[in-house]
Design an enzyme around this catalytic site. Structure first.
Site, PDB file in Angstrom:
ATOM      1  N   HIS A  70       0.941  -6.822  -0.633  1.00  0.00           N
ATOM      2  CA  HIS A  70       2.249  -6.910   0.012  1.00  0.00           C
ATOM      3  C   HIS A  70       2.577  -8.386   0.218  1.00  0.00           C
ATOM      4  CE1 HIS A  70       5.156  -6.604   3.374  1.00  0.00           C
ATOM      5  NE2 HIS A  70       5.314  -5.334   3.058  1.00  0.00           N
ATOM      6  N   ASP A  90      -5.932  -6.311   5.027  1.00  0.00           N
ATOM      7  CA  ASP A  90      -4.636  -5.800   5.472  1.00  0.00           C
ATOM      8  C   ASP A  90      -4.761  -4.283   5.571  1.00  0.00           C
ATOM      9  OD1 ASP A  90      -2.091  -4.715   5.629  1.00  0.00           O
ATOM     10  OD2 ASP A  90      -1.239  -5.892   3.999  1.00  0.00           O
ATOM     11  N   GLN A 132      -1.517   0.037   5.798  1.00  0.00           N
ATOM     12  CA  GLN A 132      -1.314   1.354   5.197  1.00  0.00           C
ATOM     13  C   GLN A 132      -2.551   2.246   5.301  1.00  0.00           C
ATOM     14  OE1 GLN A 132       1.525   2.553   4.111  1.00  0.00           O
ATOM     15  NE2 GLN A 132       2.708   0.662   4.263  1.00  0.00           N
ATOM     16  N   LYS A 156       3.483   2.029  11.750  1.00  0.00           N
ATOM     17  CA  LYS A 156       3.050   2.891  10.650  1.00  0.00           C
ATOM     18  C   LYS A 156       1.994   3.894  11.118  1.00  0.00           C
ATOM     19  CE  LYS A 156       4.020  -0.792   7.359  1.00  0.00           C
ATOM     20  NZ  LYS A 156       5.335  -0.383   6.851  1.00  0.00           N
ATOM     21  N   CYS A 166       8.427  -4.889  -1.123  1.00  0.00           N
ATOM     22  CA  CYS A 166       7.776  -6.141  -0.707  1.00  0.00           C
ATOM     23  C   CYS A 166       6.525  -6.402  -1.534  1.00  0.00           C
ATOM     24  CB  CYS A 166       7.435  -6.112   0.787  1.00  0.00           C
ATOM     25  SG  CYS A 166       8.872  -6.041   1.861  1.00  0.00           S
TER      26      CYS A 166
END
Length: 418
Positions: free
Chosen positions: A135, A212, A215, A238, A376
């Protein structure tokens, strides 16, 4: 945790999705006169009533600033706010609550590491290693600190299935690499990366690894000790919590060595014009009045997810993914972008002869919410040679019937564009 796919819809009988859906007020609404089919959870998840009520209750009954007042409201607000730090620490199996830094989301968390950890250590000739599926939030901050320091960015390749190719990643872990930054789960492809294996290779070479987890957190069991990484970031909105909330976890030795990134109230021990001494972690990195109600809501979201059980949620989601993938594979002219063996329920796709934005607009009029665009992830779009895709991203509150309705709507709009 990589959830296995149930063999049939019947295996999910123990998962009462209709009861779950009743906890999410927005799922009951209509769009353009049609029942809403929300397939954009990778963009932002819907919020259960428990989260909405907790935020409302905070403002109605507790509203006060944290860590500033000794009156009853201030103490209640601080207690509720700090309780979420404990919940996050348990959620990721952190060694200590003090290693959990509240942020506005993953983007702020990565920037904090970029400017407070990486930038002071970077010199010309150094590199930072990322992957082709990142991302923008895990690309741009590193580019900015590289520009300031004279360092450069290296990119590990992926294959056509959307999987990180591990051997080239390891080969790129040369002595010039001062930090590696990898997504746990691709927001475009749904690919689950082998973080434990990557961490092991990074540790052998003394290279810190940032993950990261934006998600991943809504779908997978997160255990930072088992993963072996140095930094882990996630986003609250999220994870069925409010916007403007998130977390950076980092090993204590890194946090103690990092200077503050933001200056102001609450991150200090004492301020004099001759100089300032800073608070201990985690507060050293938390200047100013935070999103108190938002973090109270995030705590409620964690309680909600834990109350159902991540393994149970993941099992339902994997069944949905199998159903959706198989059904979409039978649509004429439909191309799924990225078909990794290990993935969460995120499917990016294109339909021959139709622009992604046109399809998304027509699907919206059918009551179906999907994302269209570059998500993104410009470099990833360039890898696949496309300008944009549609993305259907599911969560545990979606149903097999919604997938069938989505496919029926897709067939109708496809004919309109033929």
């Amino acid at each position: 945790m990589n959830a296995s796919s149930p063999s049939s819809k019947g295996d999910q009988d123990a998962f009462d999705v209709e009861r779950i859906r009743g906890d999410f007020p927005l799922l009951a609404r209509t769009v353009h006169g049609k029942p809403l089919i929300y397939l954009d959870s990778a963009n932002t998840s819907q919020k259960p009533a428990a989260v909405i009520d907790s935020v409302d209750r905070f403002y109605r009954h507790t509203n006060a600033n944290v860590a500033r007042a000794v009156h009853a409201l201030g103490e209640e607000a601080t207690s509720a706010y700090e309780a979420t730090r404990d919940k996050l620490a348990r959620f990721i199996n952190a060694p200590s609550r003090d290693e959990v830094i509240f942020t506005s989301g993953t983007t702020q968390a990565i920037n904090l590491v970029a400017y407070s950890y990486a930038l002071p250590r970077l010199q010309p000739g150094d590199t930072i290693l990322v992957t082709q599926m990142e991302h923008h939030a895990n690309i741009v901050p590193w580019q900015l600190v590289c520009e300031r320091s004279g360092a450069t960015l290296k990119v590990a390749p992926i294959n056509e299935a959307g999987e990180l190719i591990v051997d080239p990643f390891v080969e790129l872990l040369t002595p010039d690499v001062k930090l590696a930054a990898v997504t746990h789960v691709s927001n475009v492809l749904g690919t689950i990366n082998p973080i434990s294996a990557l961490s092991r290779e990074c540790r052998k070479r003394g290279i810190p690894l940032l993950v990261d987890g934006s998600q991943a957190a809504p779908h997978l069991r997160i255990d930072v000790r088992a993963l072996g990484c140095d930094f882990y970031a996630l986003t609250g909105h999220k994870l069925f919590g409010p916007t403007g909330t998130g977390m950076l976890w980092a090993k204590r030795e890194h946090l103690n060595a990092m200077p503050p990134f933001f200056g102001g109230g609450e991150m200090i021990r004492e301020v004099k014009f001759e100089g300032t001494t800073f608070a201990d972690i985690p507060h050293k990195f938390e200047a100013g009045t935070p999103n108190i109600a938002g973090f109270v809501g995030l705590g409620a979201a964690l309680d909600y997810v834990n109350g159902i059980g991540l393994e149970k949620l993941a099992g339902h989601e994997q069944a949905l993914l199998s159903h959706a993938t198989e059904s979409m594979s039978n649509v004429p002219g439909l191309r799924i972008i990225g078909e990794a063996v290990e993935k969460v329920p995120v499917i990016s796709f294109l339909i021959e002869g139709a622009h992604a934005h046109d399809l998304a607009t027509l699907l919206d009029h059918e009551g179906v919410a999907v994302r269209s665009g570059h998500h993104c992830a410009h470099p990833l779009m360039q890898f696949y040679g496309v300008a944009a895709t549609l993305r259907a991203s599911l969560a545990f509150y979606n149903t097999h019937e919604e997938i069938d309705a989505f496919l029926a709507a897709l067939e109708r709009v496809r004919k309109l564009l033929a």
